[in-house]
Design a protein around this motif. Structure first.
Motif, PDB file in Angstrom:
ATOM      1  N   PHE A 151      16.173 -14.303  -3.435  1.00  0.00           N
ATOM      2  CA  PHE A 151      16.097 -13.086  -2.633  1.00  0.00           C
ATOM      3  C   PHE A 151      14.624 -12.816  -2.426  1.00  0.00           C
ATOM      4  O   PHE A 151      13.880 -12.722  -3.411  1.00  0.00           O
ATOM      5  N   PRO A 152      14.157 -12.704  -1.192  1.00  0.00           N
ATOM      6  CA  PRO A 152      12.721 -12.529  -0.958  1.00  0.00           C
ATOM      7  C   PRO A 152      12.172 -11.307  -1.694  1.00  0.00           C
ATOM      8  O   PRO A 152      12.732 -10.218  -1.612  1.00  0.00           O
ATOM      9  N   ARG A 153      11.074 -11.514  -2.408  1.00  0.00           N
ATOM     10  CA  ARG A 153      10.500 -10.452  -3.227  1.00  0.00           C
ATOM     11  C   ARG A 153      10.049  -9.262  -2.382  1.00  0.00           C
ATOM     12  O   ARG A 153      10.270  -8.106  -2.750  1.00  0.00           O
ATOM     13  N   GLY A 154       9.415  -9.527  -1.247  1.00  0.00           N
ATOM     14  CA  GLY A 154       8.950  -8.440  -0.389  1.00  0.00           C
ATOM     15  C   GLY A 154      10.098  -7.592   0.124  1.00  0.00           C
ATOM     16  O   GLY A 154       9.988  -6.368   0.219  1.00  0.00           O
ATOM     17  N   LEU A 155      11.202  -8.241   0.438  1.00  0.00           N
ATOM     18  CA  LEU A 155      12.363  -7.505   0.922  1.00  0.00           C
ATOM     19  C   LEU A 155      12.960  -6.645  -0.186  1.00  0.00           C
ATOM     20  O   LEU A 155      13.365  -5.501   0.057  1.00  0.00           O
ATOM     21  N   PHE A 168      13.832  -1.252  -2.378  1.00  0.00           N
ATOM     22  CA  PHE A 168      13.705  -0.281  -3.468  1.00  0.00           C
ATOM     23  C   PHE A 168      12.945   0.958  -2.998  1.00  0.00           C
ATOM     24  O   PHE A 168      13.347   2.088  -3.270  1.00  0.00           O
ATOM     25  N   ILE A 169      11.845   0.758  -2.271  1.00  0.00           N
ATOM     26  CA  ILE A 169      11.048   1.885  -1.782  1.00  0.00           C
ATOM     27  C   ILE A 169      11.867   2.735  -0.817  1.00  0.00           C
ATOM     28  O   ILE A 169      11.841   3.970  -0.870  1.00  0.00           O
ATOM     29  N   TYR A 170      12.626   2.085   0.088  1.00  0.00           N
ATOM     30  CA  TYR A 170      13.457   2.839   1.037  1.00  0.00           C
ATOM     31  C   TYR A 170      14.534   3.634   0.303  1.00  0.00           C
ATOM     32  O   TYR A 170      14.844   4.769   0.690  1.00  0.00           O
ATOM     33  N   LEU A 171      15.107   3.059  -0.728  1.00  0.00           N
ATOM     34  CA  LEU A 171      16.128   3.782  -1.486  1.00  0.00           C
ATOM     35  C   LEU A 171      15.535   4.998  -2.181  1.00  0.00           C
ATOM     36  O   LEU A 171      16.124   6.092  -2.160  1.00  0.00           O
ATOM     37  N   VAL A 172      14.376   4.834  -2.805  1.00  0.00           N
ATOM     38  CA  VAL A 172      13.726   5.964  -3.489  1.00  0.00           C
ATOM     39  C   VAL A 172      13.336   7.038  -2.475  1.00  0.00           C
ATOM     40  O   VAL A 172      13.590   8.234  -2.691  1.00  0.00           O
ATOM     41  N   ALA A 173      12.745   6.621  -1.349  1.00  0.00           N
ATOM     42  CA  ALA A 173      12.335   7.589  -0.333  1.00  0.00           C
ATOM     43  C   ALA A 173      13.553   8.303   0.268  1.00  0.00           C
ATOM     44  O   ALA A 173      13.512   9.514   0.514  1.00  0.00           O
TER      45      ALA A 173
END
Length: 60
Positions: A29-33, A38-43
């Motif tokens: 699973f691409p690390r950047g993705l 994770f950032i989108y979920l937290v935001a």
């Protein structure tokens, strides 16, 4: 006739060996993705929490 004329060169058939993909997406699973997800979920949860707070404050 030259030694490597186009008529004498044998090209491998497409069925000879399947092309290996650059990235095996089932195992990697691409690390950047993953970081972006994770950032989108937290935001997204932070925005939802802020809206909930506004509705709670407005109801009183």
């Amino acid at each position: 006739m030259p030694e490597n004329s186009p008529e004498q060169v044998q090209h491998p058939s497409p069925e000879a060996a399947p092309a290996k993909s650059v990235m095996d997406e089932e195992k990697n699973f691409p690390r950047g993705l993953a970081i972006r997800l994770f950032i989108y979920l937290v935001a997204g949860h932070a925005v939802a929490g802020f809206l909930w707070l506004l509705f709670e404050a407005g109801a009183k």
